[in-house]
Design a protein around this motif. Structure first.
Motif, PDB file in Angstrom:
ATOM      1  N   ARG A 150     -25.448  12.119  72.316  1.00  0.00           N
ATOM      2  CA  ARG A 150     -25.051  10.797  72.797  1.00  0.00           C
ATOM      3  C   ARG A 150     -25.551  10.572  74.213  1.00  0.00           C
ATOM      4  N   GLU A 151     -25.457  11.609  75.025  1.00  0.00           N
ATOM      5  CA  GLU A 151     -25.873  11.493  76.413  1.00  0.00           C
ATOM      6  C   GLU A 151     -27.356  11.121  76.504  1.00  0.00           C
ATOM      7  N   GLU A 152     -28.172  11.767  75.647  1.00  0.00           N
ATOM      8  CA  GLU A 152     -29.599  11.461  75.641  1.00  0.00           C
ATOM      9  C   GLU A 152     -29.841  10.023  75.183  1.00  0.00           C
ATOM     10  N   ALA A 153     -29.101   9.591  74.167  1.00  0.00           N
ATOM     11  CA  ALA A 153     -29.261   8.224  73.664  1.00  0.00           C
ATOM     12  C   ALA A 153     -28.908   7.197  74.735  1.00  0.00           C
ATOM     13  N   ILE A 154     -27.833   7.473  75.470  1.00  0.00           N
ATOM     14  CA  ILE A 154     -27.409   6.554  76.524  1.00  0.00           C
ATOM     15  C   ILE A 154     -28.438   6.503  77.648  1.00  0.00           C
ATOM     16  N   THR A 155     -28.897   7.679  78.067  1.00  0.00           N
ATOM     17  CA  THR A 155     -29.851   7.742  79.180  1.00  0.00           C
ATOM     18  C   THR A 155     -31.200   7.128  78.808  1.00  0.00           C
ATOM     19  N   ARG A 156     -31.693   7.452  77.623  1.00  0.00           N
ATOM     20  CA  ARG A 156     -33.039   7.017  77.233  1.00  0.00           C
ATOM     21  C   ARG A 156     -33.103   5.551  76.825  1.00  0.00           C
ATOM     22  N   TYR A 157     -32.053   5.077  76.127  1.00  0.00           N
ATOM     23  CA  TYR A 157     -32.160   3.757  75.511  1.00  0.00           C
ATOM     24  C   TYR A 157     -31.250   2.670  76.101  1.00  0.00           C
ATOM     25  N   ILE A 158     -30.084   3.055  76.624  1.00  0.00           N
ATOM     26  CA  ILE A 158     -29.076   2.049  76.965  1.00  0.00           C
ATOM     27  C   ILE A 158     -28.966   1.782  78.463  1.00  0.00           C
ATOM     28  N   ASN A 159     -29.094   2.829  79.272  1.00  0.00           N
ATOM     29  CA  ASN A 159     -28.835   2.678  80.706  1.00  0.00           C
ATOM     30  C   ASN A 159     -29.785   1.705  81.404  1.00  0.00           C
ATOM     31  N   GLY A 160     -30.907   1.445  80.812  1.00  0.00           N
ATOM     32  CA  GLY A 160     -31.859   0.515  81.434  1.00  0.00           C
ATOM     33  C   GLY A 160     -31.421  -0.933  81.362  1.00  0.00           C
ATOM     34  N   CYS A 161     -30.367  -1.200  80.597  1.00  0.00           N
ATOM     35  CA  CYS A 161     -29.884  -2.577  80.455  1.00  0.00           C
ATOM     36  C   CYS A 161     -28.707  -2.823  81.380  1.00  0.00           C
ATOM     37  N   LYS A 162     -28.782  -3.855  82.187  1.00  0.00           N
ATOM     38  CA  LYS A 162     -27.671  -4.247  83.050  1.00  0.00           C
ATOM     39  C   LYS A 162     -26.765  -5.188  82.263  1.00  0.00           C
ATOM     40  N   GLY A 163     -25.686  -4.623  81.739  1.00  0.00           N
ATOM     41  CA  GLY A 163     -24.839  -5.386  80.830  1.00  0.00           C
ATOM     42  C   GLY A 163     -23.920  -6.378  81.502  1.00  0.00           C
ATOM     43  N   GLY A 164     -23.575  -6.146  82.767  1.00  0.00           N
ATOM     44  CA  GLY A 164     -22.630  -7.019  83.448  1.00  0.00           C
ATOM     45  C   GLY A 164     -21.211  -6.491  83.352  1.00  0.00           C
ATOM     46  N   ASP A 165     -20.327  -7.030  84.167  1.00  0.00           N
ATOM     47  CA  ASP A 165     -18.942  -6.558  84.222  1.00  0.00           C
ATOM     48  C   ASP A 165     -18.113  -7.192  83.113  1.00  0.00           C
ATOM     49  N   THR A 166     -17.184  -6.420  82.575  1.00  0.00           N
ATOM     50  CA  THR A 166     -16.288  -6.946  81.533  1.00  0.00           C
ATOM     51  C   THR A 166     -14.845  -7.045  82.031  1.00  0.00           C
ATOM     52  N   ARG A 167     -14.656  -6.945  83.337  1.00  0.00           N
ATOM     53  CA  ARG A 167     -13.304  -7.054  83.893  1.00  0.00           C
ATOM     54  C   ARG A 167     -12.937  -8.520  84.103  1.00  0.00           C
ATOM     55  N   ILE A 168     -11.730  -8.882  83.693  1.00  0.00           N
ATOM     56  CA  ILE A 168     -11.286 -10.260  83.898  1.00  0.00           C
ATOM     57  C   ILE A 168     -10.700 -10.410  85.301  1.00  0.00           C
ATOM     58  N   ASP A 169     -10.631 -11.628  85.767  1.00  0.00           N
ATOM     59  CA  ASP A 169     -10.020 -11.910  87.063  1.00  0.00           C
ATOM     60  C   ASP A 169      -8.554 -11.476  87.020  1.00  0.00           C
ATOM     61  N   GLY A 170      -8.120 -10.782  88.056  1.00  0.00           N
ATOM     62  CA  GLY A 170      -6.735 -10.318  88.105  1.00  0.00           C
ATOM     63  C   GLY A 170      -5.727 -11.444  87.943  1.00  0.00           C
ATOM     64  N   ALA A 171      -6.082 -12.637  88.408  1.00  0.00           N
ATOM     65  CA  ALA A 171      -5.185 -13.776  88.288  1.00  0.00           C
ATOM     66  C   ALA A 171      -4.937 -14.131  86.828  1.00  0.00           C
ATOM     67  N   ILE A 172      -5.964 -13.988  85.991  1.00  0.00           N
ATOM     68  CA  ILE A 172      -5.814 -14.281  84.558  1.00  0.00           C
ATOM     69  C   ILE A 172      -4.858 -13.300  83.913  1.00  0.00           C
ATOM     70  N   ALA A 173      -4.984 -12.019  84.274  1.00  0.00           N
ATOM     71  CA  ALA A 173      -4.105 -10.993  83.703  1.00  0.00           C
ATOM     72  C   ALA A 173      -2.654 -11.208  84.120  1.00  0.00           C
ATOM     73  N   VAL A 174      -2.423 -11.414  85.402  1.00  0.00           N
ATOM     74  CA  VAL A 174      -1.047 -11.602  85.892  1.00  0.00           C
ATOM     75  C   VAL A 174      -0.441 -12.850  85.280  1.00  0.00           C
TER      76      VAL A 174
END
Length: 282
Positions: A150-174
């Motif tokens: 898995r580590e090789e797959a992530i390093t070779r194929y996936i890490n080159g993509c900047k996926g962006g943050d998936t964290r929501i604004d804290g205000a939305i959660a509260v």
């Protein structure tokens, strides 16, 4: 340590390894009598666990939102919410949309850069996951024989993509937690498992922001915190009129954290220390 309370744990509904039946069984084996399931960005596991809880145990509905504020990243726990309330589902949906967008960017990267295109069946499997991420994509790449680990797959194929943050604004959660009648709590406020601990300056900055959003509690008792850190957080909770919570951050075999571990020094935490329990009884 004879600890009978644990208000922070994860099941296979997010990134833990215990299915609902295994979790309830392990909780009973650990001697815990009061517990909360706080899966990341989903409440699906709570519905499943709730149906399996025997009368001798007290179960509290929980959730843990991955958030970001003007002061940085954080996690916000929600306790005792009404699961049918629209506001909690609005917060969950905000996170789901961000995670789906990130997955789409990674799928596009794998196809355009590496020529890897997944089947409809594989895409349906990914879509059915609460939080499809690098490990899941890596497994599909492994299944095609394109990498040895898995580590090789992530390093070779996936890490080159900047996926962006998936964290929501804290205000939305509260807002989502409060709107559902729940109690929002700052999870492991000095840093979670495997994370660098916050400096006092960064802690104060984040606390100021979260107080402004309406946070009502601090997770003062946490499996990786020293006696001095717990004492500091208890003092901050008292100073700001916040409820005290505590939990292990158990993930099954995914992390080396036993159920019922509420500090790093082995002391039992009395029930009266966790003042959030009194509020949750009302």
């Amino acid at each position: 340590m004879d600890q009978q309370i644990d208000l922070h744990m994860h099941s296979a509904a997010s990134d833990g390894t215990d299915n609902p039946a295994q979790l309830v069984e392990n909780i009973q084996k650990a001697g815990i009598r009061t517990f909360a399931l706080t899966d990341h960005d989903t409440i699906d596991g709570c519905s499943q666990v709730e149906a399996l809880v025997p009368p001798a145990l007290r179960f509290i509905r929980g959730v843990e939102f991955s958030c970001i504020t003007s002061a940085g990243k954080c996690h916000i726990l929600g306790y005792g919410y009404r699961p049918e309330a629209p506001s909690i589902h609005q917060a969950l949906e905000a996170g789901r949309v961000l995670r789906q967008a990130k997955l789409n960017r990674r799928l596009d990267h794998l196809e355009k850069v590496h020529g890897i295109r997944f089947s409809e069946e594989e895409l349906r499997w990914l879509a059915g996951l609460n939080s499809p991420g690098k490990p899941h994509l890596a497994q599909l790449i492994l299944d095609r024989g394109l990498a040895d680990t898995r580590e090789e797959a992530i390093t070779r194929y996936i890490n080159g993509c900047k996926g962006g943050d998936t964290r929501i604004d804290g205000a939305i959660a509260v807002r989502g937690i409060l709107g559902a009648g729940g109690i929002p709590v700052w999870a492991h406020p000095l840093g979670g498992e495997g994370e660098p601990h916050l400096t006092r300056e960064r802690f104060n900055a984040q606390l100021t922001v979260l107080l402004g959003l309406g946070i009502q509690g601090l997770e003062c008792c946490y499996s990786r915190y020293t006696r001095e850190e717990v004492a500091f957080l208890l003092d901050q909770a008292e100073k700001h009129g916040l409820l005290v919570s505590g939990g292990s951050d158990y993930h099954g075999t995914a992390k080396d954290i036993p159920l019922g571990t509420l500090n790093a020094f082995g002391d039992r935490v009395p029930e009266e220390t966790l003042t959030i329990l009194t509020r949750l009884k009302k």
